[in-house]
Scaffold this motif. Structure first.
Motif, PDB file in Angstrom:
ATOM      1  N   ILE A   1       0.840  -1.209   0.000  1.00  0.00           N
ATOM      2  CA  ILE A   1       0.000   0.000   0.000  1.00  0.00           C
ATOM      3  C   ILE A   1       0.869   1.251   0.000  1.00  0.00           C
ATOM      4  O   ILE A   1       0.719   2.136  -0.841  1.00  0.00           O
ATOM      5  N   MET A   2       1.801   1.320   0.933  1.00  0.00           N
ATOM      6  CA  MET A   2       2.544   2.553   1.166  1.00  0.00           C
ATOM      7  C   MET A   2       3.635   2.837   0.132  1.00  0.00           C
ATOM      8  O   MET A   2       4.163   3.941   0.098  1.00  0.00           O
ATOM      9  N   THR A   3       3.966   1.859  -0.708  1.00  0.00           N
ATOM     10  CA  THR A   3       4.941   2.113  -1.773  1.00  0.00           C
ATOM     11  C   THR A   3       4.266   2.335  -3.123  1.00  0.00           C
ATOM     12  O   THR A   3       4.945   2.495  -4.129  1.00  0.00           O
ATOM     13  N   ASP A   4       2.954   2.385  -3.139  1.00  0.00           N
ATOM     14  CA  ASP A   4       2.193   2.655  -4.359  1.00  0.00           C
ATOM     15  C   ASP A   4       2.215   4.172  -4.606  1.00  0.00           C
ATOM     16  O   ASP A   4       1.709   4.939  -3.784  1.00  0.00           O
TER      17      ASP A   4
ATOM     18  N   ALA B   1      -4.181  -0.433  12.166  1.00  0.00           N
ATOM     19  CA  ALA B   1      -4.208  -1.157  10.902  1.00  0.00           C
ATOM     20  C   ALA B   1      -5.688  -1.392  10.597  1.00  0.00           C
ATOM     21  O   ALA B   1      -6.453  -1.782  11.479  1.00  0.00           O
ATOM     22  N   VAL B   2      -6.099  -1.149   9.363  1.00  0.00           N
ATOM     23  CA  VAL B   2      -7.505  -1.344   8.980  1.00  0.00           C
ATOM     24  C   VAL B   2      -7.574  -2.583   8.090  1.00  0.00           C
ATOM     25  O   VAL B   2      -6.913  -2.665   7.062  1.00  0.00           O
TER      26      VAL B   2
ATOM     27  N   GLY C   1      -5.295  -0.556   4.854  1.00  0.00           N
ATOM     28  CA  GLY C   1      -4.782   0.781   5.125  1.00  0.00           C
ATOM     29  C   GLY C   1      -4.586   1.038   6.596  1.00  0.00           C
ATOM     30  O   GLY C   1      -4.486   0.112   7.395  1.00  0.00           O
ATOM     31  N   HIS C   2      -4.535   2.333   6.920  1.00  0.00           N
ATOM     32  CA  HIS C   2      -4.423   2.737   8.329  1.00  0.00           C
ATOM     33  C   HIS C   2      -5.351   3.919   8.600  1.00  0.00           C
ATOM     34  O   HIS C   2      -5.730   4.647   7.681  1.00  0.00           O
ATOM     35  N   CYS C   3      -5.674   4.095   9.889  1.00  0.00           N
ATOM     36  CA  CYS C   3      -6.509   5.209  10.321  1.00  0.00           C
ATOM     37  C   CYS C   3      -6.279   5.405  11.811  1.00  0.00           C
ATOM     38  O   CYS C   3      -6.181   4.430  12.554  1.00  0.00           O
ATOM     39  N   GLY C   4      -6.196   6.641  12.242  1.00  0.00           N
ATOM     40  CA  GLY C   4      -6.015   6.877  13.664  1.00  0.00           C
ATOM     41  C   GLY C   4      -5.788   8.331  13.997  1.00  0.00           C
ATOM     42  O   GLY C   4      -5.995   9.224  13.167  1.00  0.00           O
ATOM     43  N   VAL C   5      -5.351   8.537  15.229  1.00  0.00           N
ATOM     44  CA  VAL C   5      -5.081   9.873  15.755  1.00  0.00           C
ATOM     45  C   VAL C   5      -3.646   9.874  16.269  1.00  0.00           C
ATOM     46  O   VAL C   5      -3.256   8.993  17.030  1.00  0.00           O
TER      47      VAL C   5
ATOM     48  N   PHE D   1      -5.387   4.499   2.473  1.00  0.00           N
ATOM     49  CA  PHE D   1      -5.895   3.206   2.032  1.00  0.00           C
ATOM     50  C   PHE D   1      -5.321   2.850   0.672  1.00  0.00           C
ATOM     51  O   PHE D   1      -5.067   3.727  -0.153  1.00  0.00           O
ATOM     52  N   GLY D   2      -5.155   1.561   0.441  1.00  0.00           N
ATOM     53  CA  GLY D   2      -4.720   1.081  -0.858  1.00  0.00           C
ATOM     54  C   GLY D   2      -5.775   1.359  -1.908  1.00  0.00           C
ATOM     55  O   GLY D   2      -6.960   1.495  -1.602  1.00  0.00           O
TER      56      GLY D   2
END
Length: 157
Positions: free
Chosen positions: A23-26, A63-64, A74-78, A92-93
């Protein structure tokens, strides 16, 4: 851990490294994150460790995982920023785009983490992210410089 109708939000583990790296290298994902520069695949494990260190005092980045497939999407948070402000963040991917996952995950995070005020920032050329931020009830405050970029800035009090 937080569960929603379609998602599981949990802490990252070392087992997430490969899926998260995909995801994060896209380039289509990272062009709207931070400086817009990607990170090398070999740094993803360290980045996961940094995300896990955000936990505490009402903060945390999840981690989602899509319930149906069991895939990390993906990821989500504070998280806290060096300037002392708190930020909601998500990424998110591409396979997860346009399905409402960012809104669903962020609503769950906001319900779980009562830290306020929160900021949210987005690249001006990312209308999908700006739409999510507005759906969450954030109010537009203007543009600001962050990560060496001019970003749209929002606040939730």
């Amino acid at each position: 851990m937080i569960t929603t109708e379609r998602l599981i939000l949990r802490r990252f583990t070392a087992d997430d490294t490969e899926e998260y790296a995909d995801i994060m290298t896209d380039p289509n994902v990272y062009r709207y994150l931070g400086t817009g520069q990607g990170m090398p695949r070999e740094q993803i494990g360290r980045f996961i460790n940094n995300l896990n260190m955000t936990w505490g005092h009402g903060l945390g980045v999840y981690a989602v995982v899509e319930k149906e497939s069991g895939k990390l999407i993906g990821h989500c948070g504070v998280r806290g920023l060096p300037c002392g402000r708190k930020e909601i963040l998500y990424a998110f991917g591409e396979n997860a785009w346009g399905k409402g996952y960012a809104t669903e995950a962020a609503e769950a995070v906001l319900a779980e983490h009562s830290v306020r005020p929160l900021i949210a920032v987005s690249y001006p050329e990312n209308p999908a992210s700006i739409g999510v931020i507005k759906k969450l009830g954030f109010k537009y405050v203007g543009q600001e410089q962050m990560f060496g970029k001019t970003l749209e800035s929002f606040i939730l009090e």
